[in-house]
Design a protein around this motif. Structure first.
Motif, PDB file in Angstrom:
ATOM      1  N   ALA A 157      38.387  51.737  37.781  1.00 46.93           N
ATOM      2  CA  ALA A 157      37.251  52.607  37.467  1.00 46.93           C
ATOM      3  C   ALA A 157      35.932  51.894  37.724  1.00 46.93           C
ATOM      4  CB  ALA A 157      37.316  53.053  36.015  1.00 46.93           C
ATOM      5  N   THR A 158      34.958  52.664  38.188  1.00 43.78           N
ATOM      6  CA  THR A 158      33.552  52.255  38.221  1.00 43.78           C
ATOM      7  C   THR A 158      32.769  53.395  37.566  1.00 43.78           C
ATOM      8  OG1 THR A 158      33.070  53.253  40.380  1.00 43.78           O
ATOM      9  CG2 THR A 158      33.881  50.975  40.384  1.00 43.78           C
ATOM     10  N   PRO A 159      31.542  53.130  37.090  1.00 45.92           N
ATOM     11  CA  PRO A 159      30.843  54.165  36.314  1.00 45.92           C
ATOM     12  C   PRO A 159      30.453  55.418  37.087  1.00 45.92           C
ATOM     13  CG  PRO A 159      29.961  52.003  35.816  1.00 45.92           C
ATOM     14  CD  PRO A 159      30.850  51.832  36.998  1.00 45.92           C
ATOM     15  N   GLN A 160      30.184  55.302  38.398  1.00 46.01           N
ATOM     16  CA  GLN A 160      29.625  56.456  39.102  1.00 46.01           C
ATOM     17  C   GLN A 160      29.557  56.159  40.595  1.00 46.01           C
ATOM     18  OE1 GLN A 160      25.430  57.352  38.309  1.00 46.01           O
ATOM     19  NE2 GLN A 160      26.056  59.401  37.748  1.00 46.01           N
ATOM     20  N   LEU A 161      29.761  57.185  41.411  1.00 52.36           N
ATOM     21  CA  LEU A 161      29.647  57.025  42.857  1.00 52.36           C
ATOM     22  C   LEU A 161      28.269  56.486  43.230  1.00 52.36           C
ATOM     23  CD1 LEU A 161      30.549  57.491  45.827  1.00 52.36           C
ATOM     24  CD2 LEU A 161      29.696  59.836  45.607  1.00 52.36           C
ATOM     25  N   GLY A 162      28.253  55.344  43.914  1.00 53.37           N
ATOM     26  CA  GLY A 162      27.001  54.776  44.397  1.00 53.37           C
ATOM     27  C   GLY A 162      26.192  54.027  43.362  1.00 53.37           C
ATOM     28  N   ASN A 163      26.718  53.903  42.122  1.00 55.00           N
ATOM     29  CA  ASN A 163      25.930  53.161  41.132  1.00 55.00           C
ATOM     30  C   ASN A 163      26.106  51.656  41.388  1.00 55.00           C
ATOM     31  OD1 ASN A 163      28.291  52.250  39.592  1.00 55.00           O
ATOM     32  ND2 ASN A 163      26.922  52.186  37.840  1.00 55.00           N
ATOM     33  N   THR A 164      25.397  50.840  40.639  1.00 60.14           N
ATOM     34  CA  THR A 164      25.349  49.401  40.897  1.00 60.14           C
ATOM     35  C   THR A 164      26.732  48.768  40.863  1.00 60.14           C
ATOM     36  OG1 THR A 164      23.145  49.355  39.907  1.00 60.14           O
ATOM     37  CG2 THR A 164      24.259  47.243  40.185  1.00 60.14           C
ATOM     38  N   GLN A 165      27.556  49.110  39.863  1.00 59.25           N
ATOM     39  CA  GLN A 165      28.883  48.518  39.777  1.00 59.25           C
ATOM     40  C   GLN A 165      29.828  49.074  40.840  1.00 59.25           C
ATOM     41  OE1 GLN A 165      27.411  49.677  36.521  1.00 59.25           O
ATOM     42  NE2 GLN A 165      26.452  47.680  36.842  1.00 59.25           N
ATOM     43  N   ASP A 166      29.655  50.328  41.209  1.00 56.00           N
ATOM     44  CA  ASP A 166      30.470  50.939  42.263  1.00 56.00           C
ATOM     45  C   ASP A 166      30.252  50.196  43.586  1.00 56.00           C
ATOM     46  OD1 ASP A 166      32.257  53.220  42.980  1.00 56.00           O
ATOM     47  OD2 ASP A 166      30.598  53.787  44.288  1.00 56.00           O
ATOM     48  N   VAL A 167      28.984  49.938  43.894  1.00 52.09           N
ATOM     49  CA  VAL A 167      28.647  49.206  45.123  1.00 52.09           C
ATOM     50  C   VAL A 167      29.237  47.801  45.074  1.00 52.09           C
ATOM     51  CG1 VAL A 167      26.743  48.154  46.417  1.00 52.09           C
ATOM     52  CG2 VAL A 167      26.570  50.529  45.632  1.00 52.09           C
ATOM     53  N   ALA A 168      29.113  47.144  43.925  1.00 56.83           N
ATOM     54  CA  ALA A 168      29.608  45.771  43.785  1.00 56.83           C
ATOM     55  C   ALA A 168      31.117  45.712  43.974  1.00 56.83           C
ATOM     56  CB  ALA A 168      29.226  45.212  42.424  1.00 56.83           C
ATOM     57  N   PHE A 169      31.841  46.666  43.383  1.00 58.91           N
ATOM     58  CA  PHE A 169      33.300  46.643  43.519  1.00 58.91           C
ATOM     59  C   PHE A 169      33.727  46.948  44.949  1.00 58.91           C
ATOM     60  CE2 PHE A 169      37.478  48.810  43.327  1.00 58.91           C
ATOM     61  CZ  PHE A 169      38.235  47.688  42.996  1.00 58.91           C
ATOM     62  N   LEU A 170      33.091  47.932  45.579  1.00 62.23           N
ATOM     63  CA  LEU A 170      33.437  48.251  46.973  1.00 62.23           C
ATOM     64  C   LEU A 170      33.175  47.059  47.890  1.00 62.23           C
ATOM     65  CD1 LEU A 170      32.064  51.905  47.282  1.00 62.23           C
ATOM     66  CD2 LEU A 170      34.464  51.202  47.332  1.00 62.23           C
ATOM     67  N   ASN A 171      32.075  46.348  47.629  1.00 62.64           N
ATOM     68  CA  ASN A 171      31.770  45.170  48.441  1.00 62.64           C
ATOM     69  C   ASN A 171      32.806  44.079  48.225  1.00 62.64           C
ATOM     70  OD1 ASN A 171      29.722  43.598  50.147  1.00 62.64           O
ATOM     71  ND2 ASN A 171      29.964  42.275  48.375  1.00 62.64           N
ATOM     72  N   TRP A 172      33.178  43.859  46.974  1.00 66.69           N
ATOM     73  CA  TRP A 172      34.185  42.842  46.668  1.00 66.69           C
ATOM     74  C   TRP A 172      35.531  43.206  47.305  1.00 66.69           C
ATOM     75  CZ3 TRP A 172      38.796  43.100  43.815  1.00 66.69           C
ATOM     76  CH2 TRP A 172      39.405  41.863  43.565  1.00 66.69           C
ATOM     77  N   ALA A 173      35.914  44.489  47.217  1.00 61.66           N
ATOM     78  CA  ALA A 173      37.180  44.932  47.812  1.00 61.66           C
ATOM     79  C   ALA A 173      37.175  44.704  49.328  1.00 61.66           C
ATOM     80  CB  ALA A 173      37.429  46.399  47.494  1.00 61.66           C
ATOM     81  N   ALA A 174      36.039  44.990  49.959  1.00 62.47           N
ATOM     82  CA  ALA A 174      35.929  44.780  51.411  1.00 62.47           C
ATOM     83  C   ALA A 174      36.070  43.303  51.747  1.00 62.47           C
ATOM     84  CB  ALA A 174      34.584  45.309  51.917  1.00 62.47           C
ATOM     85  N   GLU A 175      35.549  42.431  50.889  1.00 58.89           N
ATOM     86  CA  GLU A 175      35.662  40.994  51.125  1.00 58.89           C
ATOM     87  C   GLU A 175      37.097  40.501  50.971  1.00 58.89           C
ATOM     88  OE1 GLU A 175      32.779  39.279  48.483  1.00 58.89           O
ATOM     89  OE2 GLU A 175      31.141  39.513  49.937  1.00 58.89           O
ATOM     90  N   GLN A 176      37.934  41.285  50.284  1.00 58.03           N
ATOM     91  CA  GLN A 176      39.354  40.938  50.187  1.00 58.03           C
ATOM     92  C   GLN A 176      40.129  41.420  51.413  1.00 58.03           C
ATOM     93  OE1 GLN A 176      39.607  39.029  47.378  1.00 58.03           O
ATOM     94  NE2 GLN A 176      37.483  39.760  47.217  1.00 58.03           N
ATOM     95  N   GLY A 177      39.408  42.157  52.299  1.00 59.95           N
ATOM     96  CA  GLY A 177      40.065  42.697  53.490  1.00 59.95           C
ATOM     97  C   GLY A 177      40.679  44.065  53.269  1.00 59.95           C
ATOM     98  N   TRP A 178      40.349  44.694  52.143  1.00 58.34           N
ATOM     99  CA  TRP A 178      40.911  46.003  51.822  1.00 58.34           C
ATOM    100  C   TRP A 178      39.991  47.104  52.318  1.00 58.34           C
ATOM    101  CZ3 TRP A 178      41.411  44.298  46.035  1.00 58.34           C
ATOM    102  CH2 TRP A 178      42.368  43.271  45.953  1.00 58.34           C
ATOM    103  N   LYS A 179      40.565  48.208  52.736  1.00 59.65           N
ATOM    104  CA  LYS A 179      39.791  49.348  53.219  1.00 59.65           C
ATOM    105  C   LYS A 179      39.802  50.452  52.164  1.00 59.65           C
ATOM    106  CE  LYS A 179      40.558  48.461  58.146  1.00 59.65           C
ATOM    107  NZ  LYS A 179      39.204  47.916  58.308  1.00 59.65           N
ATOM    108  N   VAL A 180      38.620  50.963  51.839  1.00 58.27           N
ATOM    109  CA  VAL A 180      38.478  52.040  50.862  1.00 58.27           C
ATOM    110  C   VAL A 180      37.441  53.021  51.391  1.00 58.27           C
ATOM    111  CG1 VAL A 180      37.877  52.654  48.489  1.00 58.27           C
ATOM    112  CG2 VAL A 180      38.952  50.440  48.954  1.00 58.27           C
ATOM    113  N   ASP A 181      37.770  54.322  51.361  1.00 59.55           N
ATOM    114  CA  ASP A 181      36.788  55.335  51.737  1.00 59.55           C
ATOM    115  C   ASP A 181      35.753  55.425  50.620  1.00 59.55           C
ATOM    116  OD1 ASP A 181      35.966  57.814  53.384  1.00 59.55           O
ATOM    117  OD2 ASP A 181      36.132  58.578  51.333  1.00 59.55           O
ATOM    118  N   PRO A 182      34.471  55.182  50.921  1.00 52.11           N
ATOM    119  CA  PRO A 182      33.480  55.115  49.848  1.00 52.11           C
ATOM    120  C   PRO A 182      33.257  56.438  49.118  1.00 52.11           C
ATOM    121  CG  PRO A 182      32.395  55.077  51.991  1.00 52.11           C
ATOM    122  CD  PRO A 182      33.860  54.941  52.245  1.00 52.11           C
TER     123      PRO A 182
END
Length: 367
Positions: A157-182
């Motif tokens: 879970a993240t608090p909201q689409l495009g919020n600060t934590q959502d962006v941070a988690f998506l960025n971290w996931a991308a750095e792990q080499g994982w693909k996620v549709d934003p």
């Protein structure tokens, strides 16, 4: 549909949700006026202004606002110009309130500030100060996730689409080499956008396996048996990154600069008091939370949450630029022009008067 357009539509829908429940009070619920922040006898209005409307969240990462309200630092600095507080639970709704002049000044996260600035083509808000760093964690179910690599395939879970934590988690996931549709949150890990108020219940029910969230939600999950797998501060240089800024309507700043300086003076004095009196400050923040929401935090949530947040006048401007780059990389934001987003002249004037070091805008200041 372009990612930015989809994000705007999503944010518009999300922003409407808290407005429905708070419609009777305008954009944000009004804090009770219990008379604690009384105007001092003989005090005068600043700029002849009757009141200033200040917005903030019921999050510990907005501790400067909570403590400043409860201890009366803002009211003292403002003299007979009365503080009118409004409490929000979503960044987009606070930006809407700023745009509609329902608030004048607000404590808010970096992503909503960036979105608000870019959507208005740089014409409606300025970041005028910092407030807090840190206080964001990835908390997981230790029975399902034992290491960072185990996050793959799970529901986070993240608090909201495009919020600060959502962006941070998506960025971290991308750095792990994982693909996620934003937009949908689907991919190698599933991102579940969940209001912080309901995330602990979602965790207890098993509908999510963890969450990348701010305090006190992170510590609420730990109290429910969750484990801190990652503290976001560990990903940043010097373990510092902006989590809360102070913003103002540009028109209000131009028309009432002395009022803005007074609010900033209250903020600087509050942060100084917080850092000198951490235990008393923690109690004050919790008292204001109880007044605003009707419920105080238990010690097993409050204590660890408060320890993970640093209160600072520095807006940590270089980290805001990095967070914007993360949103662009995630496909949630077109490359923004952030030149002019900061106006730190009023804050630096206050800091100089207080004998404190001035702060830097990382080249993104108003010309």
């Amino acid at each position: 549909m372009p990612a930015t357009s989809a994000l705007r539509r999503s944010l518009a829908v999300i922003a409407a949700l808290p407005l429905l429940t708070l419609a009777a009070c305008g954009y944000g619920s009004q804090a009770k006026d219990d008379g604690e922040a009384k105007v001092a006898a003989g005090a005068k209005k600043i700029d002849g202004l009757d009141s200033v409307k200040i917005g903030y969240f019921g999050n510990l990462t907005h501790g400067t606002a909570l403590v400043g309200m409860e201890k009366g630092f803002f009211q003292k600095a403002l003299g007979a110009t009365k503080v009118e507080p409004a409490i929000f639970n979503a960044g987009p709704s606070e930006i809407e309130a700023l745009n509609s002049e329902s608030i004048d000044i607000g404590w808010i996260g970096p992503s909503p500030a960036i979105n608000g600035y870019t959507k208005s083509a740089g014409k409606n808000l300025r970041i005028i100060g910092g407030s807090a760093s840190g206080g964001v964690k990835l908390v997981v179910n230790p029975d399902k996730i034992k290491s960072l690599k185990d996050v793959k395939g799970k529901r986070i879970a993240t608090p909201q689409l495009g919020n600060t934590q959502d962006v941070a988690f998506l960025n971290w996931a991308a750095e792990q080499g994982w693909k996620v549709d934003p937009q949908s949150g689907k991919g190698d890990v599933t991102v579940v956008r969940s209001d912080n108020k309901v995330t602990p219940d979602a965790y207890k029910s098993g509908s999510i396996d963890g969450a990348w969230v701010p305090e006190p939600t992170a510590s609420k999950l730990v109290a429910e048996g969750g484990k801190v797998l990652l503290d976001e501060s560990s990903l940043w240089p010097d373990k510092k990154f902006v989590i809360t800024n102070i913003i103002v309507r540009q028109e209000f700043l131009e028309e009432h600069p002395k009022v803005v300086e007074a609010v900033l003076k209250g903020s600087v004095e509050t942060n100084k008091w917080i850092n000198a009196n951490p235990d008393q400050a923690k109690t004050a923040a919790n008292k204001q939370l109880e007044e605003d929401s009707g419920k105080a935090l238990p010690a097993d949530v409050l204590d660890p949450a408060w320890k993970s947040i640093q209160f600072t006048d520095d807006p940590l401007a270089s980290t805001l630029n990095t967070e914007a780059a993360h949103a662009v990389k995630a496909g949630l934001l077109e490359k923004p022009d952030l030149n002019g987003i900061y106006d730190l002249a009023p804050l630096n004037k206050v800091l100089k008067a207080e004998g404190e070091p001035t702060v830097d805008d990382a080249g993104l200041g108003a010309k």
